[in-house]
Write an enzyme that holds these catalytic residues in place. Structure first.
Site, PDB file in Angstrom:
ATOM      1  N   LYS A 116     -10.408 -61.911  23.829  1.00  8.58           N
ATOM      2  CA  LYS A 116     -11.652 -62.678  23.648  1.00  8.58           C
ATOM      3  C   LYS A 116     -11.395 -63.991  22.925  1.00  8.58           C
ATOM      4  O   LYS A 116     -12.088 -64.974  23.172  1.00  8.58           O
ATOM      5  CB  LYS A 116     -12.715 -61.847  22.919  1.00  8.58           C
ATOM      6  CG  LYS A 116     -13.213 -60.697  23.786  1.00  8.58           C
ATOM      7  CD  LYS A 116     -14.673 -60.401  23.627  1.00  8.58           C
ATOM      8  CE  LYS A 116     -15.095 -59.431  24.736  1.00  8.58           C
ATOM      9  NZ  LYS A 116     -16.430 -58.964  24.686  1.00  8.58           N
ATOM     10  N   LYS A 198      -9.953 -55.804  34.547  1.00  8.21           N
ATOM     11  CA  LYS A 198     -11.075 -54.873  34.364  1.00  8.21           C
ATOM     12  C   LYS A 198     -12.372 -55.528  34.854  1.00  8.21           C
ATOM     13  O   LYS A 198     -12.588 -56.716  34.624  1.00  8.21           O
ATOM     14  CB  LYS A 198     -11.183 -54.563  32.865  1.00  8.21           C
ATOM     15  CG  LYS A 198     -12.170 -53.481  32.514  1.00  8.21           C
ATOM     16  CD  LYS A 198     -12.357 -53.388  30.999  1.00  8.21           C
ATOM     17  CE  LYS A 198     -13.331 -54.433  30.501  1.00  8.21           C
ATOM     18  NZ  LYS A 198     -14.291 -53.999  29.499  1.00  8.21           N
ATOM     19  N   LYS A 201     -18.649 -57.761  32.418  1.00  6.28           N
ATOM     20  CA  LYS A 201     -19.814 -58.632  32.585  1.00  6.28           C
ATOM     21  C   LYS A 201     -19.485 -60.080  32.234  1.00  6.28           C
ATOM     22  O   LYS A 201     -20.151 -60.984  32.683  1.00  6.28           O
ATOM     23  CB  LYS A 201     -20.999 -58.127  31.773  1.00  6.28           C
ATOM     24  CG  LYS A 201     -20.746 -57.861  30.315  1.00  6.28           C
ATOM     25  CD  LYS A 201     -22.011 -57.277  29.696  1.00  6.28           C
ATOM     26  CE  LYS A 201     -21.780 -56.609  28.404  1.00  6.28           C
ATOM     27  NZ  LYS A 201     -21.731 -55.303  28.134  1.00  6.28           N
TER      28      LYS A 201
HETATM   29  P1  ATP Z   1     -17.676 -57.773  27.845  1.00  8.39           P
HETATM   30  O1  ATP Z   1     -17.216 -58.420  29.102  1.00  8.39           O
HETATM   31  O2  ATP Z   1     -18.797 -58.496  27.166  1.00  8.39           O
HETATM   32  O3  ATP Z   1     -16.540 -57.429  26.922  1.00  8.39           O
HETATM   33  P2  ATP Z   1     -17.837 -55.291  29.263  1.00  8.39           P
HETATM   34  O4  ATP Z   1     -18.378 -55.553  30.597  1.00  8.39           O
HETATM   35  O5  ATP Z   1     -16.359 -55.091  29.127  1.00  8.39           O
HETATM   36  O6  ATP Z   1     -18.317 -56.400  28.242  1.00  8.39           O
HETATM   37  P3  ATP Z   1     -18.759 -53.445  27.306  1.00  8.39           P
HETATM   38  O7  ATP Z   1     -20.121 -53.671  26.818  1.00  8.39           O
HETATM   39  O8  ATP Z   1     -17.680 -54.031  26.437  1.00  8.39           O
HETATM   40  O9  ATP Z   1     -18.592 -54.013  28.755  1.00  8.39           O
HETATM   41  O10 ATP Z   1     -18.447 -51.898  27.535  1.00  8.39           O
HETATM   42  C1  ATP Z   1     -19.363 -50.877  27.484  1.00  8.39           C
HETATM   43  C2  ATP Z   1     -18.713 -49.531  27.687  1.00  8.39           C
HETATM   44  O11 ATP Z   1     -18.320 -49.395  29.051  1.00  8.39           O
HETATM   45  C3  ATP Z   1     -17.420 -49.307  26.879  1.00  8.39           C
HETATM   46  O12 ATP Z   1     -17.317 -47.941  26.558  1.00  8.39           O
HETATM   47  C4  ATP Z   1     -16.336 -49.691  27.837  1.00  8.39           C
HETATM   48  O13 ATP Z   1     -15.120 -49.051  27.571  1.00  8.39           O
HETATM   49  C5  ATP Z   1     -16.932 -49.227  29.160  1.00  8.39           C
HETATM   50  N1  ATP Z   1     -16.483 -50.101  30.251  1.00  8.39           N
HETATM   51  C6  ATP Z   1     -16.732 -51.424  30.360  1.00  8.39           C
HETATM   52  N2  ATP Z   1     -16.178 -51.926  31.473  1.00  8.39           N
HETATM   53  C7  ATP Z   1     -15.571 -50.877  32.082  1.00  8.39           C
HETATM   54  C8  ATP Z   1     -14.811 -50.746  33.276  1.00  8.39           C
HETATM   55  N3  ATP Z   1     -14.576 -51.788  34.050  1.00  8.39           N
HETATM   56  N4  ATP Z   1     -14.357 -49.526  33.612  1.00  8.39           N
HETATM   57  C9  ATP Z   1     -14.605 -48.443  32.840  1.00  8.39           C
HETATM   58  N5  ATP Z   1     -15.298 -48.504  31.690  1.00  8.39           N
HETATM   59  C10 ATP Z   1     -15.770 -49.698  31.309  1.00  8.39           C
END
Ligand code: ATP
Ligand code: LTN
Length: 354
Positions: A116, A198, A201
């Site tokens: 980040k 990954k 969002k």
């Molecule tokens: P950001 O991009 O703002 O970091 P994000 O899309 O990665 O956000 P988070 O809010 O950080 O999503 O994650 C919410 C939950 O969902 C956490 O437990 C995270 O491990 C899980 N998660 C997020 N993205 C994935 C993914 N692509 N596959 C599996 N689990 C996920």
């Protein structure tokens, strides 16, 4: 099972944007399943969200939308405590205390911080650095046994355990050591356009991320365009076939089939057929959730009441742990403080008593 015998779960998701299929498959889906057997606290971590710049109105809307989506996904607000992190002040308070038991070097090793800060090079703020301490506070306040998360959060959970252990070592048994709950399938859903990353969002790839509120035609289009490989076989091998393997995991979860079942079903059929089937399965999985969330969003008063109830229930447990921690640290016992309703009856310093 009586509540006293049930083990405790806590988990949270940032309201930094629209919920993705990745967070549904990696986290929320399991929250719903686990809610039957555990005493559950599920929060929307809006305080974590401000570690990167947010537009205030968008953040408020995303937070309420996320609450509607938690309920629409099947979390019953009467059974689980669904709440907004900033509504329970103990999170920030415990984070400060735990920060004094977390080492600078430990935080510097966090992969999410490195990623980040590279992505937001003009805003590498102290909150981004201490982010995992606030997450540790979220978890430890509730004495959680289990924390359902995706693979990317494993390192933060290990840090939470290290900090809890350090504190317990100095002050005696205070915090329960939480275990991660990471699903076997779907722990790391990848970007549809760049399957080496990954799905997230905050991803910059266009069409690589599917959100829970996306319309069916957008979802079908995203899967139709999903990157596969130059082969033609639907086989599970994340190293040599990352795109196809990712689609297989998504399809397995959405259709309730196993990976060998999926291989059999598409044996001898082309990628075009396969991608269409994955898109359709995702549309049907998400449709009822989107429709219910849209309906709930029409009733803001209901959502506000649900998260207020959730925050009250959460605060009851959180305050108990915080009180214990303050006592162990040597703070003088905290008096009951006035509520906002008492504001007009209390004199400001320098003013005459009312
Ligand atoms: P950001 O991009 O703002 O970091 P994000 O899309 O990665 O956000 P988070 O809010 O950080 O999503 O994650 C919410 C939950 O969902 C956490 O437990 C995270 O491990 C899980 N998660 C997020 N993205 C994935 C993914 N692509 N596959 C599996 N689990 C996920
Ligand atoms: N750090 C997590 C979100 C998060 C969380 C938590 C997850 C904040 N507090 C407590 C589980 C338990 C993330 O970035 N996905």
């Amino acid at each position: 099972m009586a509540n006293a015998e049930k083990k405790t779960i806590l988990s949270g998701i940032q309201s930094s944007g629209a919920l993705t299929l990745g967070s549904y498959i990696g986290a929320i889906r399991n929250w719903v399943e686990l809610a039957e057997d555990y005493s559950c606290y599920y929060c929307i971590v809006d305080m974590h969200a401000i570690t990167v710049r947010q537009d205030p109105e968008t953040l408020r809307r995303n937070t309420l939308t996320q609450l509607a989506q938690y309920i629409a996904a099947g979390l019953d607000p009467e059974k689980c405590a669904l709440f907004i992190q900033s509504h329970v002040p103990a999170h920030a308070e415990l984070a400060w205390a735990l920060g004094c038991y977390t080492m600078f070097g430990e935080l510097g090793r966090m992969i999410q911080f490195k990623e980040k800060s590279a992505k937001n090079a003009d805003n590498v703020n102290a909150g981004l650095f201490t982010y995992p301490v606030l997450m540790a506070a979220d978890i430890l306040l509730y004495q959680a046994d289990l924390v359902p998360i995706g693979e990317d959060q494993k390192q933060h959970l290990e840090l939470t355990r290290d900090v809890a252990q350090r504190f317990n070592g100095v002050y005696g048994e205070t915090f329960k050591l939480p275990e991660p709950y990471i699903p076997k399938i779907g722990a790391r859903i990848m970007d549809l356009q760049a399957p080496e990353n990954k799905m997230s969002k905050s991803s910059s790839s266009s069409g690589g991320c599917v959100c829970l509120m996306d319309k069916p035609e957008e979802i079908l289009r995203a899967f139709k365009r999903a990157v596969t490989d130059s082969g033609a076989q639907v086989r599970f091998n994340p190293e040599s076939k990352p795109g196809v393997s990712n689609l297989m995991e998504i399809y397995a979860v959405c259709s309730g089939k196993t990976l060998p079942d999926v291989e059999r079903e598409f044996s001898g059929r082309g990628y075009g057929d396969f991608k269409k089937a994955v898109g359709e399965a995702v549309v049907e999985t998400l449709r009822p959730m989107r429709e219910e969330a849209e309906r709930l969003l029409e009733d803001r008063a209901y959502l506000e009441k649900m998260c207020a109830d959730g925050a009250r229930r959460a605060a009851l447990t959180a305050d108990k742990t915080l009180r214990l921690v303050y006592e162990k640290l040597g703070f003088v016992a905290k008096p009951a403080l006035p509520s906002e309703a008492d504001a007009n009856t209390i004199a400001k310093p320098g003013e005459a008593a009312i």
